[in-house]
Design an enzyme around this catalytic site. Structure first.
Site, PDB file in Angstrom:
ATOM      1  N   LYS A 152     121.116  12.031  14.058  1.00 27.46           N
ATOM      2  CA  LYS A 152     122.233  12.126  15.003  1.00 27.46           C
ATOM      3  C   LYS A 152     122.909  10.758  14.968  1.00 27.46           C
ATOM      4  O   LYS A 152     122.435   9.796  15.590  1.00 27.46           O
ATOM      5  CB  LYS A 152     121.731  12.481  16.407  1.00 27.46           C
ATOM      6  CG  LYS A 152     122.863  12.845  17.394  1.00 27.46           C
ATOM      7  CD  LYS A 152     123.580  11.629  17.902  1.00 27.46           C
ATOM      8  CE  LYS A 152     124.751  11.997  18.812  1.00 27.46           C
ATOM      9  NZ  LYS A 152     125.644  10.827  19.053  1.00 27.46           N
ATOM     10  N   GLU A 226     114.741   0.295  19.171  1.00 23.92           N
ATOM     11  CA  GLU A 226     115.291  -1.040  18.877  1.00 23.92           C
ATOM     12  C   GLU A 226     116.595  -1.142  19.643  1.00 23.92           C
ATOM     13  O   GLU A 226     117.582  -0.492  19.294  1.00 23.92           O
ATOM     14  CB  GLU A 226     115.495  -1.210  17.363  1.00 23.92           C
ATOM     15  CG  GLU A 226     115.702  -2.662  16.951  1.00 23.92           C
ATOM     16  CD  GLU A 226     117.164  -3.044  16.826  1.00 23.92           C
ATOM     17  OE1 GLU A 226     117.699  -3.633  17.798  1.00 23.92           O
ATOM     18  OE2 GLU A 226     117.753  -2.771  15.784  1.00 23.92           O
ATOM     19  N   CYS A 260     122.769  -6.322  17.513  1.00 28.81           N
ATOM     20  CA  CYS A 260     121.739  -6.648  18.497  1.00 28.81           C
ATOM     21  C   CYS A 260     121.100  -7.997  18.199  1.00 28.81           C
ATOM     22  O   CYS A 260     120.684  -8.705  19.107  1.00 28.81           O
ATOM     23  CB  CYS A 260     120.657  -5.566  18.507  1.00 28.81           C
ATOM     24  SG  CYS A 260     121.245  -3.929  18.930  1.00 28.81           S
ATOM     25  N   GLU A 358     124.179  -8.765  27.471  1.00 28.29           N
ATOM     26  CA  GLU A 358     124.353  -8.744  26.027  1.00 28.29           C
ATOM     27  C   GLU A 358     125.848  -8.742  25.719  1.00 28.29           C
ATOM     28  O   GLU A 358     126.583  -7.864  26.186  1.00 28.29           O
ATOM     29  CB  GLU A 358     123.710  -7.510  25.410  1.00 28.29           C
ATOM     30  CG  GLU A 358     123.900  -7.463  23.896  1.00 28.29           C
ATOM     31  CD  GLU A 358     123.281  -6.248  23.239  1.00 28.29           C
ATOM     32  OE1 GLU A 358     122.875  -6.342  22.067  1.00 28.29           O
ATOM     33  OE2 GLU A 358     123.215  -5.199  23.909  1.00 28.29           O
TER      34      GLU A 358
END
Length: 454
Positions: A152, A226, A260, A358
């Site tokens: 997906k 993750e 990330c 973030e």
């Protein structure tokens, strides 16, 4: 509707209809049947498939890179490097997996061994920022171990999803062993709970990770997550400041800061902070060229979506409003694309958006530390724990300090990057489980104890 939009121009590239319930059912049935056959083929066929995939990735490198650039705006040079890294990953597992998957004989228990067998079909929920690498990073060890995969992919990179599915089938994979499905988010929980899905791997935001973890946990399905990161880049007073600053630009602005594991908080001892800021700004001016991502000279492309540009601008504005200093940037690019000027903030502290959150875009935050003790404290003052780097001329000291930082990986005098040879993943809100290396291969295997009485 699944839509592909060119981030450099805002132009619609393609639309795809999501699968209905019957379409999902057929995809899962094909995947389960293909995996059941795949786990029983001669084990050499697995390595041969990975080698074939690597060859096709290299053959189609430029076409695949152009698709990446068109769908998510990555500069073409970086897109080419992404495809090449995918091929290297397949090469690695084709060569290393046989030894990793060999039975372990338990000498202390005569007649006993541990066999490493596939779990089944794994649902892979993958992001847009590395639309081929994230898929192949999971897929190569999964196929090597005898698993199947249902992908997906992110809604804004559907053509990348189709391209890798087609390539794997051309390489000789049984039809359905690696299946792409276009579905809306509200179907994910049902797919996770389906009896044909043995586990779930997700790379994405912490918020989505929490949702998927709850869904998979409720269905007692193995998970690897993750998630986000706010990686510290710690510069000690004895570092080579010019070199560290040059590497800092690469660490922050690769992929327009949309990773990330990009460095995000640049924690610098006060004794060299002013020099580092000047060197960082100079390196930005020298190395960053924002523009058309299809131009090989471009080193900074657009953000992948308009809402991502709005989000990074909001974080920058809130950080400045809280007292940080603007060194350069903080402006949207002109034209129809989703460009944002490379931005450098100084005087960032805990409590400010660029420290606490973030930041997923081309904005770097300088955080000044009184000494090395405060630098380590600030590095760990985050909800995240993905990667980190330390910059110092004293590598022995750097290695010792690396053990004090809460992260899944700490690099000394090097930019953090994933590598097929070593495990990759995080702790805290950066997720759990590992990809890559032998630990990554073993995430989706059944370590089965077999004992024969003698």
């Amino acid at each position: 509707m699944i839509a592909s939009v060119n981030p450099a121009t805002g132009a619609l590239l393609a639309r795809f209809e999501p699968l209905d319930g019957d379409g999902v059912e057929r995809a899962l049935e094909r995947a389960a049947a293909a995996q059941l056959a795949w786990r029983r083929v001669a084990i050499e066929a697995r390595w041969a498939l990975l080698s074939a995939i690597a060859g096709l990735l290299r053959r189609d490198r430029d076409i695949l890179a152009a698709t990446i650039t068109a769908e998510m705006g990555k500069p073409i040079g970086e897109a080419i490097a992404e495809v090449e890294k995918c091929a290297l990953n397949c090469d690695f597992y084709a060569g290393a997996a046989p030894a990793m998957l060999a039975d372990t004989v338990i000498a202390a228990a005569p007649g006993t061994c541990v066999a490493y067998q596939p779990l089944g079909v794994v649902l892979a929920i993958m992001p847009w920022n590395y639309p081929l690498w994230q898929v192949v990073r999971f897929l190569a060890p999964a196929l090597a171990a005898g698993n199947g995969a249902v992908l997906k992919h992110a809604a804004n990179t559907p053509q990348c999803a189709l391209a890798i599915e087609k390539l794997v089938e051309e390489a000789g994979a049984p039809r359905g062993l690696f299946t792409n499905i276009f579905v809306e988010p509200d179907r994910i929980a049902g797919i996770i709970a389906d009896f044909r899905i043995a586990g779930v791997t997700l790379t994405g935001s912490t918020q989505v990770g929490m949702i998927v973890a709850a869904q998979a946990g409720g269905a007692l399905k193995k998970q690897v997550l993750e998630l986000g990161g706010s990686d510290p880049f710690v510069v000690l007073a004895d570092a080579d400041v010019e070199h560290a600053a040059a590497q800092a630009v690469a660490a922050r602005f690769t992929n327009a800061g949309q990773s990330c594991v990009n460095a995000k908080r640049f924690i610098v001892e006060e004794a060299v902070a002013a020099d580092f800021v000047d060197a960082f700004r100079a390196a930005m001016d020298a190395r960053l060229r924002m523009g058309d991502p299809t131009d090989p000279a471009t080193t900074l492309g657009p953000l992948a979506r308009a809402n991502l540009r709005a989000a990074i601008d909001d974080q920058v504005r809130r950080t400045l409003g809280a007292g940080a200093t603007l060194v350069t940037g903080a402006a949207e690019g002109k034209g129809d694309g989703f460009f944002y000027a490379p931005t450098l903030l100084d005087g960032v502290r805990p409590g400010m958006a660029a420290f606490d959150e973030e930041t997923f875009g081309p904005a770097a935050a300088i955080v000044r530390a009184a000494d090395v003790g405060e630098a380590i404290t600030l590095a760990n003052r985050t909800a995240f724990g993905l990667g980190a780097s330390i910059w110092t001329r004293d590598t022995e000291r750097g290695a010792a300090l690396a053990r004090e930082i809460d992260a899944g990986a700490v690099f000394v005098n090097a930019v953090v990057a994933s590598d097929p040879r070593v495990p990759f993943g995080g702790i805290k809100h950066s997720g759990y489980g590992r990809e890559l290396g032998e630990p990554g291969l073993n995430e989706f295997v059944n370590a089965k104890t077999i004992k024969v009485a003698i």
